[in-house]
Design a protein around this motif. Structure first.
Motif, mmCIF file in Angstrom:
data_model
loop_
_atom_site.group_PDB
_atom_site.id
_atom_site.type_symbol
_atom_site.label_atom_id
_atom_site.label_comp_id
_atom_site.label_asym_id
_atom_site.label_seq_id
_atom_site.Cartn_x
_atom_site.Cartn_y
_atom_site.Cartn_z
ATOM 1 N N ALA A 12 0.832 -1.198 0.000
ATOM 2 C CA ALA A 12 0.000 0.000 0.000
ATOM 3 C C ALA A 12 0.870 1.252 0.000
ATOM 4 O O ALA A 12 0.573 2.226 -0.709
ATOM 5 N N ASP A 13 1.948 1.215 0.758
ATOM 6 C CA ASP A 13 2.848 2.379 0.822
ATOM 7 C C ASP A 13 3.371 2.719 -0.567
ATOM 8 O O ASP A 13 3.376 3.873 -0.973
ATOM 9 N N GLU A 14 3.800 1.666 -1.282
ATOM 10 C CA GLU A 14 4.332 1.895 -2.635
ATOM 11 C C GLU A 14 3.314 2.548 -3.541
ATOM 12 O O GLU A 14 3.640 3.342 -4.411
ATOM 13 N N LEU A 15 2.044 2.163 -3.366
ATOM 14 C CA LEU A 15 0.978 2.701 -4.216
ATOM 15 C C LEU A 15 0.445 4.031 -3.696
ATOM 16 O O LEU A 15 -0.472 4.607 -4.265
ATOM 17 N N GLY A 16 1.004 4.481 -2.567
ATOM 18 C CA GLY A 16 0.557 5.754 -1.999
ATOM 19 C C GLY A 16 -0.786 5.654 -1.299
ATOM 20 O O GLY A 16 -1.479 6.652 -1.132
ATOM 21 N N LEU A 17 -1.154 4.428 -0.887
ATOM 22 C CA LEU A 17 -2.423 4.275 -0.155
ATOM 23 C C LEU A 17 -2.158 4.438 1.339
ATOM 24 O O LEU A 17 -1.288 3.752 1.879
ATOM 25 N N ASP A 18 -2.895 5.308 1.978
ATOM 26 C CA ASP A 18 -2.786 5.475 3.426
ATOM 27 C C ASP A 18 -3.819 4.546 4.055
ATOM 28 O O ASP A 18 -5.005 4.885 4.152
ATOM 29 N N MET A 19 -3.346 3.352 4.458
ATOM 30 C CA MET A 19 -4.294 2.318 4.904
ATOM 31 C C MET A 19 -5.057 2.742 6.156
ATOM 32 O O MET A 19 -6.238 2.427 6.304
ATOM 33 N N ALA A 20 -4.379 3.445 7.060
ATOM 34 C CA ALA A 20 -5.071 3.842 8.301
ATOM 35 C C ALA A 20 -6.213 4.797 7.970
ATOM 36 O O ALA A 20 -7.337 4.649 8.468
ATOM 37 N N ALA A 21 -5.926 5.769 7.085
ATOM 38 C CA ALA A 21 -6.955 6.741 6.719
ATOM 39 C C ALA A 21 -8.077 6.054 5.945
ATOM 40 O O ALA A 21 -9.262 6.339 6.143
ATOM 41 N N LEU A 22 -7.677 5.129 5.095
ATOM 42 C CA LEU A 22 -8.668 4.418 4.279
ATOM 43 C C LEU A 22 -9.601 3.581 5.174
ATOM 44 O O LEU A 22 -10.822 3.647 5.061
ATOM 45 N N ARG A 23 -9.000 2.847 6.096
ATOM 46 C CA ARG A 23 -9.822 2.009 6.986
ATOM 47 C C ARG A 23 -10.714 2.858 7.891
ATOM 48 O O ARG A 23 -11.808 2.422 8.264
ATOM 49 N N ALA A 24 -10.231 4.037 8.207
ATOM 50 C CA ALA A 24 -11.015 4.908 9.100
ATOM 51 C C ALA A 24 -12.372 5.245 8.481
ATOM 52 O O ALA A 24 -13.317 5.582 9.184
ATOM 53 N N GLU A 25 -12.479 5.134 7.168
ATOM 54 C CA GLU A 25 -13.745 5.475 6.504
ATOM 55 C C GLU A 25 -14.781 4.350 6.551
ATOM 56 O O GLU A 25 -15.903 4.515 6.081
ATOM 57 N N PHE A 26 -14.379 3.190 7.085
ATOM 58 C CA PHE A 26 -15.295 2.043 7.120
ATOM 59 C C PHE A 26 -15.717 1.749 8.558
ATOM 60 O O PHE A 26 -14.973 1.098 9.310
ATOM 61 N N MET A 28 -17.595 -0.405 9.909
ATOM 62 C CA MET A 28 -17.589 -1.821 10.306
ATOM 63 C C MET A 28 -16.203 -2.305 10.713
ATOM 64 O O MET A 28 -16.079 -3.232 11.513
ATOM 65 N N LEU A 29 -15.179 -1.683 10.135
ATOM 66 C CA LEU A 29 -13.823 -2.151 10.462
ATOM 67 C C LEU A 29 -13.383 -1.686 11.844
ATOM 68 O O LEU A 29 -12.301 -2.014 12.296
ATOM 69 N N HIS A 30 -14.237 -0.906 12.487
ATOM 70 C CA HIS A 30 -13.894 -0.428 13.837
ATOM 71 C C HIS A 30 -14.628 -1.173 14.922
ATOM 72 O O HIS A 30 -14.405 -0.919 16.098
ATOM 73 N N ARG A 31 -15.510 -2.078 14.530
ATOM 74 C CA ARG A 31 -16.169 -2.861 15.577
ATOM 75 C C ARG A 31 -15.235 -4.011 15.964
ATOM 76 O O ARG A 31 -14.307 -4.366 15.225
ATOM 77 N N THR A 32 -15.505 -4.551 17.102
ATOM 78 C CA THR A 32 -14.711 -5.702 17.531
ATOM 79 C C THR A 32 -15.609 -6.929 17.565
ATOM 80 O O THR A 32 -16.838 -6.814 17.546
ATOM 81 N N VAL A 33 -14.984 -8.092 17.596
ATOM 82 C CA VAL A 33 -15.732 -9.351 17.683
ATOM 83 C C VAL A 33 -15.085 -10.212 18.764
ATOM 84 O O VAL A 33 -13.910 -10.023 19.096
ATOM 85 N N HIS A 34 -15.879 -11.159 19.274
ATOM 86 C CA HIS A 34 -15.360 -12.110 20.268
ATOM 87 C C HIS A 34 -14.495 -11.419 21.330
ATOM 88 O O HIS A 34 -13.274 -11.626 21.391
ATOM 89 N N GLY A 36 -13.594 -8.087 22.088
ATOM 90 C CA GLY A 36 -12.604 -7.030 21.904
ATOM 91 C C GLY A 36 -11.545 -7.270 20.852
ATOM 92 O O GLY A 36 -10.579 -6.520 20.765
ATOM 93 N N GLN A 37 -11.736 -8.318 20.041
ATOM 94 C CA GLN A 37 -10.711 -8.529 19.006
ATOM 95 C C GLN A 37 -11.053 -7.714 17.755
ATOM 96 O O GLN A 37 -12.216 -7.589 17.383
ATOM 97 N N ARG A 38 -9.998 -7.197 17.114
ATOM 98 C CA ARG A 38 -10.192 -6.461 15.858
ATOM 99 C C ARG A 38 -10.853 -7.379 14.832
ATOM 100 O O ARG A 38 -10.471 -8.550 14.715
ATOM 101 N N LEU A 39 -11.828 -6.868 14.107
ATOM 102 C CA LEU A 39 -12.434 -7.662 13.030
ATOM 103 C C LEU A 39 -11.497 -7.645 11.829
ATOM 104 O O LEU A 39 -11.204 -6.586 11.260
ATOM 105 N N VAL A 40 -11.019 -8.835 11.482
ATOM 106 C CA VAL A 40 -10.207 -8.974 10.268
ATOM 107 C C VAL A 40 -11.155 -9.533 9.209
ATOM 108 O O VAL A 40 -11.503 -10.716 9.230
ATOM 109 N N TYR A 41 -11.599 -8.675 8.321
ATOM 110 C CA TYR A 41 -12.658 -9.076 7.406
ATOM 111 C C TYR A 41 -12.070 -9.569 6.082
ATOM 112 O O TYR A 41 -11.558 -8.776 5.288
#
Ligand code: PLP
Length: 425
Positions: A12-26, A28-34, A36-41
């Motif tokens: 992602a870095d090579e492609l200039g994608l800011d993954m943290a900023a990108l994920r912040a827009e979703f 659902m990716l901020h909820r936890t499962v089981h 308090g674990q991060r949801l790895v979707y």
């Protein structure tokens, strides 16, 4: 909850994608499962998560201009109609359709394919005609043709899948010498990840006098697809697999085909003039959009397409291709893991078995560690059986996945392996 802290994303870095900023827009990716674990979707081939821009577009529509499209003369109906039709224009641009009228809104890939089977196939096919499919078709691009064949007496023929997960193109050419009227082919396999050489296959089918329907459920969301360049006759895809809402999808078809095809569903909005015993049809695409359409869905899908465009589908594809390669290398470290599908051109759906452990157990065990993958027949039962299995596990990626997700999956699979080896011993 982890987002940026433990994230590794050199691709992602090579492609200039800011993954943290990108994920912040979703959200659902901020909820936890089981606990308090991060949801790895990693079940994106089934459906993707939605960015706030899409959720807001749907909510804003209901909040600010909910009205039935095309029917009323009042201001909010005009606004709703403008938004709905603007989404159609966005979708036409996204797939390079020559005209906006060639975009029919449906419920998704499945409905789009059924529309063609009924609207085109019922009128055209006769006993002895052939429909060529491949052995890697999703049930959505198999069952409608089985039903059509039963109605019309047409025959189904299948392009074999080779050991590496590619199609046997020699066999395809031989099949085209028959009485083929339609080739219906997936652009990318949801099981093997294979990206088929659709452009060349379309050209060959046309030389043989057949039309081509492309199942774009796994391609349009993941890499640039241009119907003008592919020269296909039909393209079907689903909004929910490309960040859009559920219950909305698209059928693209050439103007002359749409104009000559029979409507699939009858009702309000698709007519021009109605008498007691007969009716005439509205212009395309409205002829195929009977009843109140999914206005919020279409508007949400338009927002999804605009959101994707800020990155570019080429960037998305390069990110997923690099991540998939990384995933394949890392997954092969897990003892007893076998990957299905080694086509040189492949996308980010990676199916695998773990020797001696049922795929449902694998999926449940990794789920306990916060990781969502798919297990089952993946709606390709005949192919899975041909591969010697009743079910497989599958991890599938999207723009918001990175190496940390793959690392989490691999660690969870090692634990699964250890647990079951221990249980067996
Ligand atoms: N075709 C392929 C290749 C798919 O992967 C899927 C869904 O997984 C479909 C068709 C059906 O899509 P939908 O259920 O959105 O109609």
């Amino acid at each position: 909850m982890t987002t940026s802290a433990t994230m590794t994303a050199p691709v992602a870095d090579e492609l200039g994608l800011d993954m943290a900023a990108l994920r912040a827009e979703f959200p659902m990716l901020h909820r936890t499962v089981h606990e308090g674990q991060r949801l790895v979707y990693l079940d994106n081939a089934a459906t993707t998560q939605k960015p706030a821009a899409v959720i807001d577009a749907v909510a804003d529509y209901y909040r600010t201009c909910n009205a039935n499209v095309h029917r009323a003369l009042h201001q909010v109906a005009a606004e709703a109609t403008a938004l709905y039709e603007a989404a159609r224009t966005d979708l036409a641009g996204f797939i390079g359709a020559p005209e906006t009228e060639c975009i029919v809104f449906t419920r998704g890939t499945t409905e789009s394919i059924n529309l063609v089977a009924h609207g085109w196939g019922d009128a055209i096919l006769k006993p002895g005609d052939e429909i060529v499919l491949s052995e890697m078709e999703h049930h959505s691009n198999l069952i409608p043709w089985q039903l059509l064949a039963a109605r019309t007496g047409a025959q189904l023929q299948f392009i074999p899948v080779l050991d590496d997960g590619t199609l046997d193109l020699e066999a395809y050419r031989k099949l085209l010498s028959g009485n083929v009227k339609l080739v219906a082919i997936t652009h990318m396999s949801n099981l093997l990840g294979t990206i088929n050489p659709v452009r060349e296959m379309v050209a060959e089918a046309h030389r043989a006098g057949a039309l081509v329907l492309v199942d774009g459920a796994q391609s349009v969301p993941h890499f640039p697809v241009n119907v003008t360049d592919l020269d296909c006759d039909f393209l079907a895809f689903s909004g929910h697999k490309m960040l859009g809402p559920t219950g909305i999808g698209v059928l693209y078809a050439r103007r002359n085909l749409l104009e000559s095809m029979q409507p699939f569903l009858g009702g309000g909005e698709m007519i021009l003039k109605v008498d007691w015993r007969s009716a005439t049809w509205a212009e395309i695409p409205h002829k195929f959009e009977a009843g109140t359409p999914n206005m919020a869905g279409a508007i949400g899908l338009g927002a999804a397409v605009r959101w994707l465009r800020q990155f570019g589908m080429d960037t998305l594809h390069r990110h997923e291709a690099a991540l998939t390669q990384y995933a394949i290398e890392r997954l092969e470290e897990v003892p007893g893991l076998e990957i299905f599908g080694h086509a040189p051109e492949r996308g980010g759906a990676v199916s695998f078995s773990l020797d001696g452990i049922h795929p449902h157990d694998v999926a449940q065990f990794v789920d306990q560690q916060g990781i969502a993958i798919r297990a089952g027949h993946m709606c390709v039962q005949p192919l899975i059986r041909q591969l010697g299995h009743a079910a497989l596990s599958r991890a599938s990626f999207y723009l918001y996945n990175a190496e940390d997700d793959v690392d989490a999956l691999v660690a969870a699979l090692h634990k699964t392996r250890e647990f079951f080896d221990h249980a067996d011993g």
